[in-house]
Scaffold this motif. Structure first.
Motif, short mmCIF file in Angstrom:
data_model
loop_
_atom_site.label_atom_id
_atom_site.label_comp_id
_atom_site.label_asym_id
_atom_site.label_seq_id
_atom_site.Cartn_x
_atom_site.Cartn_y
_atom_site.Cartn_z
N CYS A 1 51.74 37.64 38.77
CA CYS A 1 51.01 38.89 38.94
C CYS A 1 50.81 39.18 40.42
O CYS A 1 50.52 38.27 41.20
N CYS B 1 42.75 39.55 40.63
CA CYS B 1 41.44 39.75 40.00
C CYS B 1 40.74 38.40 39.86
O CYS B 1 41.27 37.48 39.23
N CYS C 1 40.53 36.17 36.67
CA CYS C 1 41.74 35.99 35.87
C CYS C 1 42.56 34.80 36.36
O CYS C 1 42.80 34.62 37.55
N LYS D 1 42.13 47.25 41.29
CA LYS D 1 42.03 48.17 40.16
C LYS D 1 40.98 49.22 40.46
O LYS D 1 40.04 48.98 41.21
S1 SF4 Z 1 43.68 40.77 35.13
FE1 SF4 Z 1 44.39 41.24 37.20
S2 SF4 Z 1 45.24 39.32 37.97
FE2 SF4 Z 1 45.05 39.10 35.78
S3 SF4 Z 1 47.05 39.66 34.99
FE3 SF4 Z 1 45.78 41.50 34.91
S4 SF4 Z 1 46.17 42.52 36.86
FE4 SF4 Z 1 46.93 40.43 37.06
#
Ligand code: SF4
Lengths: 409, 244
Positions: A68, A72, A75, A185
């Motif tokens: 990714c 975040c 995560c 985001k």
């Molecule tokens: S929550 Fe954020 S870091 Fe996790 S997969 Fe989704 S976009 Fe990527």
């Protein structure tokens, strides 16, 4: 060396386990008897297994990839995490879905993904998986896609033609939370995508005279927010849910107790997931959706805006609204019967039916599998009046188990 | 009750009818459609008294027109309990049948499943599998009968079948999935067992993993907590940060 399919399945299901939803119900009814293909959905979804965490396994819940480009904090797949990475090709996801389905392990696919290259590229691959399942393989099982919120409206719309459900996660209950923990985001964009999807769903479900209605996300849209990663009160969380339900006609809001993740970001609390709190939020949500409670009513009596952990929100409401009880089960209207702690929706329907035949007493309730002990303080029935029970100071103690502390790890 | 259906004149067979005297002369039975739904479920139950109960209800319905709505009547309560148990077993069958693939001989792929239901539900549930697994041939074999689908006809029999010994490699992928979709920080064993009762366990490929998963859960969570967040992010993270 390239990882085997099995190794990648391990990595990419590991990465998906933090997502709360695994529901496969509420979509259109369909089967393969005419098409001669594979798959059906018949009303309520089926749990094909239960994991030791008590959660239903109904779908193949995986990430297409856990690479990714976003970071975040909450995560495990964020770019700064040292988690093991893997990626499926779209064909591999299609293959796994079909083979798992044929063995009756699952109801269908729940696909999400980390963002690779950019939002549209990622979304395009996910749409391709859904399209191939439907058009190439004649698959009529359940498909849930977690959409990439920044993807173009056109792609999200195409996804809706093949998916039963689309979800766009709001991630955290407040905008400030999102900005702090998911810096790339934007709450405004997330809401814009949810709004656009709602409009499309409404538009395509209008029956027209000439054409049959197009099938478009028949199980609607849902969202998820993480609880306990930052200090937001239950009242604020529930208020935000009420807004989501009414503004975007969401089918479900999922609450996911923040779970410690390996290689956790340092800005997050390292606690056991607040599972009891999560459970109380679901109960409150349930009262709102099926029992006619307003979200504000549920937390009204709580000065700190937090639901009580040791008793459920319905009982808690009854104890702070004792003047509304006892409820006469032979005369009260449905709305009030639904508010009696210990009565479920089914019980209430049975009471309404049975009382047409005779005046109901406590023994009748017993036969309806109601716990008399639980309800009798709150009701009046043939031959039963709760003598001043409702004024008793110890009423709360009768129900509440000794309070439990949430343990720090 | 406006809608009624006519039932053949002497419905339960002699052996089923022993609780009550047979009707003295020919007469027409009228029952509400809801009774048929109820009775169809009740007679699948493994309780030997099921036919007596269904028959008694049929008789009582002739004089007590609103019997079915009386949800606290003891016979109705019992019938609903049997219906519920059959419903639950049927639901578990839809959930826990596991097909294993057989070598392909013709154009269609072939699968077989072994299942052990609590009640006589194979014929009741088989059409569900027909609607779902239409494009493949399959057999569901159980000690209480079996069902066979070949793409054209669905056949069911009441005869006890024997357990086939088949290995399917895809079970390993499923087991991998099962072990990894479980979050050790959220162990709730009781909840799992109430939904996946042990009586269904023996034919599920994934359940022998459960004891280990439970045993190791606490340790995995502790390890996670003790491991400090790493100070170095992967290389691509740094590259991404620069891009911004
Ligand atoms: S929550 Fe954020 S870091 Fe996790 S997969 Fe989704 S976009 Fe990527």
């Amino acid at each position: 060396m390239k990882k085997s399919l099995r190794e990648r399945l391990a990595v990419l299901s590991d990465a998906a386990k933090y997502d709360a939803s695994c529901a496969s119900s509420g979509t259109s009814k369909r089967d393969s008897s005419k098409s001669g293909g594979l798959g059906s959905t018949e009303g309520s979804g089926i749990c094909h297994a239960y994991a030791p965490d008590g959660r239903c396994i109904s779908l193949l819940k995986i990430l297409m990839t856990n690479f990714c480009i976003y970071d975040c904090a909450y995560c495990i797949n964020r770019s700064s995490s040292n988690v093991e990475r893997a990626r499926f090709t779209p064909d591999e996801v299609v293959w796994l879905t079909l083979e798992f389905y044929r063995r009756n392990y699952i109801e269908g696919l729940f696909l999400s993904s980390g963002i690779i290259r950019d939002s549209d590229y990622t979304m395009e691959q996910m749409v391709r998986i859904a399209r191939d399942l439907r058009l190439k393989h004649n698959f009529r099982g359940y498909i849930h896609l977690k959409t990439i919120p920044e993807a173009s409206a056109k792609l999200i719309e195409e996804a809706g033609l093949f998916a039963d459900r689309l979800s766009i996660n709001v991630e955290l209950p407040t905008d400030a939370g999102v900005e702090k923990f998911a810096p790339q985001k934007h709450p405004a964009n997330i809401r814009r995508s949810m709004g656009a999807l709602k409009i499309k769903i409404d538009e395509l479900s209008e029956p027209t005279h000439t054409r049959r209605r197009k099938r478009f996300v028949p199980a609607g849209q849902s969202t998820q927010m993480i609880i306990g990663a930052e200090p937001t009160s239950d009242a604020t969380i529930l208020k935000s849910s009420a807004g989501l339900y009414s503004n975007y006609s969401l089918r479900r809001v999922y609450y996911s107790a923040f779970s410690p993740i390996p290689d956790a970001s340092k800005i997050l609390p390292l606690i056991k997931p607040p599972l009891v709190r999560e459970h109380r939020l679901y109960q409150a949500d349930w009262l709102y959706r099926f029992y006619g409670f307003g979200m504000d009513e549920i937390t009204a009596g709580k000065p700190d805006g937090m639901l009580e952990l040791n008793i459920d929100p319905k009982l808690s409401w009854a104890l702070s609204n004792r003047d509304r009880f006892p409820v006469d089960i032979n005369r009260a209207d449905k709305e009030m019967l639904l508010r009696v702690p210990g009565f479920g929706v089914k019980t209430v329907m049975s009471i309404l039916m049975a009382r047409k035949h005779r005046r109901l007493g406590l023994d009748d309730l017993g036969r309806l599998k109601v716990s008399i002990k639980k309800v009798k303080a709150f009701i009046e029935a043939a031959g039963w009046t709760p003598v001043s029970l409702i004024d008793r100071g110890d009423l709360r103690d009768m129900f509440a188990p000794p309070p439990e502390q949430l343990v720090l790890l | 009750m406006v809608e009624t259906e006519h039932v053949a004149q002497s419905p339960p067979s002699a052996s089923q009818a022993r609780a009550q005297p047979p009707p003295s002369r020919e007469r027409e039975f009228t029952v509400p459609p809801a009774f048929l739904t109820l009775a169809e479920a009740v007679i699948c139950h493994s309780d030997p008294a099921r036919f007596d109960l269904a028959y008694r209800l049929l008789w009582r319905l002739q004089t007590e027109k609103h019997l079915l709505g009386d949800v606290s009547d003891p016979d109705i309560v019992r019938a609903h309990a049997l219906q519920k148990s059959v419903g639950r077993d049927s639901h578990k069958m839809k959930a826990f049948v596991r097909f294993k693939e057989l070598p392909q001989t013709g154009e269609r792929r072939r699968f077989i499943a072994w299942f052990e239901p609590e009640h006589f539900i194979v014929a009741r549930v088989a059409p569900f599998f027909q609607r779902r697994f239409t494009d493949m041939d399959w057999i569901i074999a159980t000690p209480k009968g079996s069902a066979v689908w070949d793409g054209e006809t669905l056949r069911t029999s009441d005869e006890a079948a024997e357990k086939p010994e088949i290995v399917d490699d895809t079970d390993d992928l499923w087991r991998t999935y099962f072990a990894h979709i479980f979050n050790p920080a959220r162990l709730k064993v009781k909840m799992m067992q109430s939904e996946m009762p042990k009586k269904y366990w023996k034919n599920l490929p994934e359940v022998d993993l459960i004891p280990d998963l439970i045993r190791d859960a606490e340790q995995r969570v502790r390890d996670m907590a003790e491991r400090e967040a790493s100070n170095t992010a992967p290389k691509f993270h740094a590259a991404l940060q620069k891009r911004r």
